[in-house]
Design an enzyme around this catalytic site. Sequence first.
Site, PDB file in Angstrom:
ATOM      1  N   ARG A  24       1.203   8.452  -3.398  1.00 40.48           N
ATOM      2  CA  ARG A  24      -0.053   7.764  -3.758  1.00 40.48           C
ATOM      3  C   ARG A  24      -1.187   8.778  -3.710  1.00 40.48           C
ATOM      4  O   ARG A  24      -2.097   8.682  -2.894  1.00 40.48           O
ATOM      5  CB  ARG A  24      -0.315   6.605  -2.807  1.00 40.48           C
ATOM      6  CG  ARG A  24       0.877   5.716  -2.507  1.00 40.48           C
ATOM      7  CD  ARG A  24       1.479   5.061  -3.712  1.00 40.48           C
ATOM      8  NE  ARG A  24       0.724   3.978  -4.287  1.00 40.48           N
ATOM      9  CZ  ARG A  24       0.738   2.721  -3.843  1.00 40.48           C
ATOM     10  NH1 ARG A  24       1.462   2.400  -2.788  1.00 40.48           N
ATOM     11  NH2 ARG A  24       0.053   1.792  -4.449  1.00 40.48           N
ATOM     12  N   GLN A  40      -1.453   9.608  -9.856  1.00 41.14           N
ATOM     13  CA  GLN A  40      -1.957   8.278 -10.246  1.00 41.14           C
ATOM     14  C   GLN A  40      -1.383   7.752 -11.556  1.00 41.14           C
ATOM     15  O   GLN A  40      -0.996   6.593 -11.644  1.00 41.14           O
ATOM     16  CB  GLN A  40      -3.471   8.310 -10.351  1.00 41.14           C
ATOM     17  CG  GLN A  40      -4.132   7.446  -9.305  1.00 41.14           C
ATOM     18  CD  GLN A  40      -5.637   7.623  -9.281  1.00 41.14           C
ATOM     19  OE1 GLN A  40      -6.219   8.362 -10.081  1.00 41.14           O
ATOM     20  NE2 GLN A  40      -6.279   6.950  -8.363  1.00 41.14           N
ATOM     21  N   ASP A  53       2.050   6.284 -11.141  1.00 42.17           N
ATOM     22  CA  ASP A  53       2.202   5.369 -10.008  1.00 42.17           C
ATOM     23  C   ASP A  53       2.450   3.932 -10.494  1.00 42.17           C
ATOM     24  O   ASP A  53       1.523   3.128 -10.621  1.00 42.17           O
ATOM     25  CB  ASP A  53       0.924   5.470  -9.152  1.00 42.17           C
ATOM     26  CG  ASP A  53       0.975   4.619  -7.898  1.00 42.17           C
ATOM     27  OD1 ASP A  53       1.940   3.846  -7.736  1.00 42.17           O
ATOM     28  OD2 ASP A  53       0.033   4.725  -7.090  1.00 42.17           O
ATOM     29  N   SER A  62       1.349   0.974  -8.246  1.00 44.31           N
ATOM     30  CA  SER A  62      -0.066   0.591  -8.355  1.00 44.31           C
ATOM     31  C   SER A  62      -0.337  -0.172  -9.642  1.00 44.31           C
ATOM     32  O   SER A  62      -1.053  -1.184  -9.629  1.00 44.31           O
ATOM     33  CB  SER A  62      -0.977   1.826  -8.317  1.00 44.31           C
ATOM     34  OG  SER A  62      -1.068   2.315  -7.016  1.00 44.31           O
ATOM     35  N   TYR A  94      -0.996   4.194   4.522  1.00 44.98           N
ATOM     36  CA  TYR A  94      -0.445   2.844   4.679  1.00 44.98           C
ATOM     37  C   TYR A  94      -0.783   2.306   6.065  1.00 44.98           C
ATOM     38  O   TYR A  94      -0.818   3.064   7.036  1.00 44.98           O
ATOM     39  CB  TYR A  94       1.085   2.849   4.539  1.00 44.98           C
ATOM     40  CG  TYR A  94       1.568   3.107   3.142  1.00 44.98           C
ATOM     41  CD1 TYR A  94       1.556   2.101   2.185  1.00 44.98           C
ATOM     42  CD2 TYR A  94       2.054   4.350   2.769  1.00 44.98           C
ATOM     43  CE1 TYR A  94       2.001   2.326   0.897  1.00 44.98           C
ATOM     44  CE2 TYR A  94       2.513   4.592   1.485  1.00 44.98           C
ATOM     45  CZ  TYR A  94       2.479   3.567   0.556  1.00 44.98           C
ATOM     46  OH  TYR A  94       2.923   3.795  -0.720  1.00 44.98           O
TER      47      TYR A  94
HETATM   48  P1  NAD Z   1       0.395  -2.221   0.488  1.00 43.84           P
HETATM   49  O1  NAD Z   1       0.896  -3.071  -0.663  1.00 43.84           O
HETATM   50  O2  NAD Z   1       1.355  -1.391   1.221  1.00 43.84           O
HETATM   51  O3  NAD Z   1      -0.333  -3.180   1.560  1.00 43.84           O
HETATM   52  C1  NAD Z   1      -1.377  -4.057   1.135  1.00 43.84           C
HETATM   53  C2  NAD Z   1      -2.475  -4.070   2.140  1.00 43.84           C
HETATM   54  O4  NAD Z   1      -2.076  -4.837   3.287  1.00 43.84           O
HETATM   55  C3  NAD Z   1      -2.881  -2.722   2.692  1.00 43.84           C
HETATM   56  O5  NAD Z   1      -4.230  -2.501   2.362  1.00 43.84           O
HETATM   57  C4  NAD Z   1      -2.672  -2.845   4.208  1.00 43.84           C
HETATM   58  O6  NAD Z   1      -3.650  -2.148   4.952  1.00 43.84           O
HETATM   59  C5  NAD Z   1      -2.796  -4.332   4.400  1.00 43.84           C
HETATM   60  N1  NAD Z   1      -2.249  -4.903   5.642  1.00 43.84           N
HETATM   61  C6  NAD Z   1      -1.135  -4.584   6.340  1.00 43.84           C
HETATM   62  N2  NAD Z   1      -1.004  -5.370   7.436  1.00 43.84           N
HETATM   63  C7  NAD Z   1      -2.057  -6.235   7.415  1.00 43.84           C
HETATM   64  C8  NAD Z   1      -2.470  -7.314   8.250  1.00 43.84           C
HETATM   65  N3  NAD Z   1      -1.793  -7.658   9.337  1.00 43.84           N
HETATM   66  N4  NAD Z   1      -3.602  -7.968   7.917  1.00 43.84           N
HETATM   67  C9  NAD Z   1      -4.321  -7.657   6.833  1.00 43.84           C
HETATM   68  N5  NAD Z   1      -3.972  -6.655   5.992  1.00 43.84           N
HETATM   69  C10 NAD Z   1      -2.858  -5.944   6.284  1.00 43.84           C
HETATM   70  O7  NAD Z   1      -0.832  -1.337  -0.024  1.00 43.84           O
HETATM   71  P2  NAD Z   1      -0.965  -0.535  -1.380  1.00 43.84           P
HETATM   72  O8  NAD Z   1      -1.746  -1.326  -2.338  1.00 43.84           O
HETATM   73  O9  NAD Z   1       0.389  -0.067  -1.820  1.00 43.84           O
HETATM   74  O10 NAD Z   1      -1.833   0.695  -0.909  1.00 43.84           O
HETATM   75  C11 NAD Z   1      -1.368   1.499   0.170  1.00 43.84           C
HETATM   76  C12 NAD Z   1      -2.265   2.689   0.401  1.00 43.84           C
HETATM   77  O11 NAD Z   1      -2.187   3.618  -0.676  1.00 43.84           O
HETATM   78  C13 NAD Z   1      -3.727   2.337   0.512  1.00 43.84           C
HETATM   79  O12 NAD Z   1      -4.298   3.184   1.482  1.00 43.84           O
HETATM   80  C14 NAD Z   1      -4.265   2.658  -0.847  1.00 43.84           C
HETATM   81  O13 NAD Z   1      -5.637   2.894  -0.851  1.00 43.84           O
HETATM   82  C15 NAD Z   1      -3.480   3.914  -1.139  1.00 43.84           C
HETATM   83  N6  NAD Z   1      -3.393   4.210  -2.574  1.00 43.84           N
HETATM   84  C16 NAD Z   1      -3.909   5.388  -2.996  1.00 43.84           C
HETATM   85  C17 NAD Z   1      -3.841   5.717  -4.354  1.00 43.84           C
HETATM   86  C18 NAD Z   1      -4.404   7.023  -4.855  1.00 43.84           C
HETATM   87  O14 NAD Z   1      -4.309   7.312  -5.985  1.00 43.84           O
HETATM   88  N7  NAD Z   1      -4.967   7.843  -4.035  1.00 43.84           N
HETATM   89  C19 NAD Z   1      -3.245   4.857  -5.254  1.00 43.84           C
HETATM   90  C20 NAD Z   1      -2.714   3.653  -4.775  1.00 43.84           C
HETATM   91  C21 NAD Z   1      -2.787   3.354  -3.408  1.00 43.84           C
END
Ligand code: NAD
Length: 380
Positions: A123, A128, A131, A134, A229
Amino acid sequence: MQIFVPRENSPEIRVAVTPETVRKFTKLGLSVAIETGAGLHSFLSDNDYQSAGAQIVSAENRSQSLQTADILLHVLPLEIADIAQLKPHAWHISFFDAFRYPEALAQFQQQQTNVISLERIPRTSFAQKMDALSSQSNLAGYVSVLQGVAYLRKTLPMLVTAAGTLQPARVFVIGVGVAGLQAIATAKRLGARVEAFDTRPEVEEQVRSVGAKFMKIDLGCTESTQQGYAKALTDEQLQRQREAMIDICAHSDVVITTAKVFGRKAPQIIHQAMLAAMKPGSVVVDLAVEAGGNTEGLVPGKNITTDHGVHLLGEGYWERKVSASASQLFASNLCALIEHLWEPQTQQLRRDENDPILKDCWWLNDGQPRLQNRLKLLAS
Ligand code: NAD
């Protein structure tokens, strides 16, 4: 090198290539074959693919194409009987949660196949455009609002009419990753009052930037992995979270849950007491259903209504509701990945263990496992 795109197995309706990506592959020097009807649910006909330069493979010739293809592109992993036909050194690229499909993994090993798992694309900004997790989560977040609204017998925006004023509906989003952020933005665009919560405090700013309110709960220390994460909460923290959320659930019309923890079952956040506090006619849309769900009593794959009149939507794979858009983005992610891996000099895919993309998503190298230890590290 020959790419083959077999039809997906029901209920999957997305397709891994579009005519546009066929043209791009052809430009690189790859040839593309696609099974007849593979794009139909995304309104892409055999003719569209043929005009873009793909060869159409009939159902009778499917086996032959499986046996001769160098690269298999799919949304979900092939069935075991299909994997058993792949030739050694072929590449299989799809979503593939190897922990959930040990038999498929064993068959890939036996075939000496290369397996790339799209869930493991890093990620990072650089990755991106590849991905797929996403791109599909983003669409699932959008669809979750529309599905919730379809069940809600209320309007979302405030409506001022001669007959009186309708107050805006209230939407509560739990988990603000890619899907959650899109759900917030979509609900805001439709005029709802939106509140959100995540255990990662750094998302507060993002929530505010799309015009929603961030709910604060003091859970003590909450941590993230190096990859960004969320780490799992303790049982006490989860209980504290549930207690703090009862009131907000009680006054919300739609609750959208997206909470996931890398490499684990999703946390169960919405408990019976919270459901009992919700108004009859309100809706919970659970986007974590494929990871076990965030809601007690949810039936995976189904939308049900509790005795108390709360709708629990657990159908899952919400992005399939917009299959044409989902296929377009998925195919574009795959194409970007192949373009990254393609070596024009050798006319082969790159086999560099240290490549910034391959190092995390290349499960099997000619059947040899290479990721398990690294995944344990990522989860820690
Ligand atoms: P995910 O699907 O793994 O999880 C969804 C969300 O659930 C997360 O934000 C997590 O913090 C939250 N969560 C977990 N336990 C929880 C609880 N008990 N109560 C409330 N919320 C809770 O997340 P994702 O969409 O796959 O994203 C994962 C990470 O990757 C994030 O930090 C995101 O910003 C990052 N990301 C970065 C890029 C990039 O290009 N840099 C792209 C996509 C995602």
